[in-house]
Design an enzyme around this catalytic site. Structure first.
Site, mmCIF file in Angstrom:
data_model
loop_
_atom_site.group_PDB
_atom_site.id
_atom_site.type_symbol
_atom_site.label_atom_id
_atom_site.label_comp_id
_atom_site.label_asym_id
_atom_site.label_seq_id
_atom_site.Cartn_x
_atom_site.Cartn_y
_atom_site.Cartn_z
ATOM 1 N N CYS A 228 -7.020 39.762 16.697
ATOM 2 C CA CYS A 228 -7.211 41.210 16.522
ATOM 3 C C CYS A 228 -6.728 41.672 15.149
ATOM 4 O O CYS A 228 -7.333 42.551 14.535
ATOM 5 C CB CYS A 228 -6.474 41.986 17.621
ATOM 6 S SG CYS A 228 -7.262 41.948 19.244
ATOM 7 N N CYS B 223 -5.023 46.628 20.411
ATOM 8 C CA CYS B 223 -5.291 45.581 19.433
ATOM 9 C C CYS B 223 -4.435 45.749 18.178
ATOM 10 O O CYS B 223 -4.364 44.839 17.358
ATOM 11 C CB CYS B 223 -6.770 45.590 19.051
ATOM 12 S SG CYS B 223 -7.302 47.163 18.336
HETATM 13 FE FE1 SF4 Z 1 -10.633 38.789 18.530
HETATM 14 FE FE2 SF4 Z 1 -9.455 40.999 19.419
HETATM 15 FE FE3 SF4 Z 1 -12.134 40.917 19.138
HETATM 16 FE FE4 SF4 Z 1 -10.997 39.543 21.078
HETATM 17 S S1 SF4 Z 1 -10.956 41.791 20.860
HETATM 18 S S2 SF4 Z 1 -12.580 38.739 19.639
HETATM 19 S S3 SF4 Z 1 -9.069 38.899 20.179
HETATM 20 S S4 SF4 Z 1 -10.636 40.782 17.508
#
Ligand code: SF4
Length: 293
Positions: free
Chosen positions: A153, A264
């Site tokens: 994230c 996030c």
């Molecule tokens: Fe990556 Fe966060 Fe998107 Fe999941 S929600 S793919 S962990 S950026």
């Protein structure tokens, strides 16, 4: 009104990490002059019982081209675009394309470009950093460990947002107080110290999910097709799923995790001590971002 930084001056994530550390608030003295704490506090009181359209009209008048809506093309952001577009057809809109968004979200963005005639400004993660991350941990690292999820994230959302916000003096979010405990006290306007002292607005702060959907249906606002498949909160494809009747809207986000925040890091700083060193290493900042130069 102060101009935003030239696009060519926008720093890459890795360069930003070499300036202020990745987990330290940005400082942007030029943009922070756009509004001070006193004015923001007074405006927060004045705007607290105002309808979202009134807050948007005030912000468009106050910040002009410095203002942009940050939209992940969930219901809240879609309603805000429709409201703002009726006030100012040239309203600026930007989104963070994490590289893992569902096709339905891409289709919706295209629909907005056509229906509203807006140019959605798209910001993406730093390719080099993503490449290092997935080479080391795999493309689906988020399922392995909460800290690897937070790392992903940070790389795909938080750092690109920091870079995006170097272009604006004020940003509009779709945050609502009833979405999650961490959002229960948000103001409709505040100074965003995590992003250089620019202004952050939440015109929908006191609206409920029902009010948002009532607006969408009454105004024929285009929305993400995943809502009709049981989704209530939509993020990246591998980290979002439909929820059952009566379940909390954000229960479908990172559903495999227990005890971790359904956040996030874009709207509230997250520190666990578990992902920071790994992120610093990816960014070439081996001291973990904790010591200042
Ligand atoms: Fe990556 Fe966060 Fe998107 Fe999941 S929600 S793919 S962990 S950026």
């Amino acid at each position: 009104m102060l101009p935003p930084p030239e696009p060519g001056n926008r720093p890459k994530d890795s360069v930003m990490a070499a300036g202020p550390q990745f987990n330290e608030p940005l400082e942007n003295p030029a943009l922070s002059l756009i509004m001070d704490e006193l004015e923001a506090g007074e405006a927060a009181v004045e705007l607290d019982d105002k309808e979202p359209q009134e807050v948007l009209a005030w912000a468009i008048d106050r910040f002009g081209k410095e203002l942009a809506i940050c939209c992940s093309f969930q219901a809240d952001g879609c309603a805000l675009i429709d409201m703002a577009h009726k006030i100012d057809p040239n309203i600026r809109v930007f989104t963070i394309d994490t590289g893992r968004m569902p096709q339905e979200t891409h289709a919706l963005i295209d629909k907005y470009r056509q229906r509203y005639g807006i140019k959605v400004e798209i910001f993406m993660p730093d390719t080099d950093v993503v490449q290092q991350m997935v080479t080391k941990h795999g493309n689906n690292l988020f399922y392995k460990d909460v800290n690897l999820r937070l790392l992903c994230c940070q790389v795909r959302k938080v750092l690109p947002l920091r870079r995006a916000l170097m272009n604006y003096g004020a940003w509009v979010t779709g945050l609502r107080r009833d979405q999650w405990a961490t959002r229960s006290n948000i103001r409709k306007i505040e100074i965003d110290h995590d992003h250089g002292g620019i202004v952050k607005l939440a015109p929908l702060a006191d609206w409920t999910e029902t009010e948002v959907w009532d607006y969408i249906r009454a105004n024929g606002v285009p929305y993400n097709a995943l809502y009709d498949k049981g989704y209530q909160s939509i993020g990246c494809a591998p980290c979002t799923r439909a929820v059952g009747e009566g379940q909390d809207g954000r229960a479908g986000r990172w559903w495999w995790e227990t005890g971790a925040p359904k956040e996030c890091g874009m709207h509230c700083a997250i520190e666990t001590g578990g992902f920071e060193h790994e992120l610093a290493a990816l960014l070439g900042d081996d001291d973990g971002g904790h010591t200042k130069p």
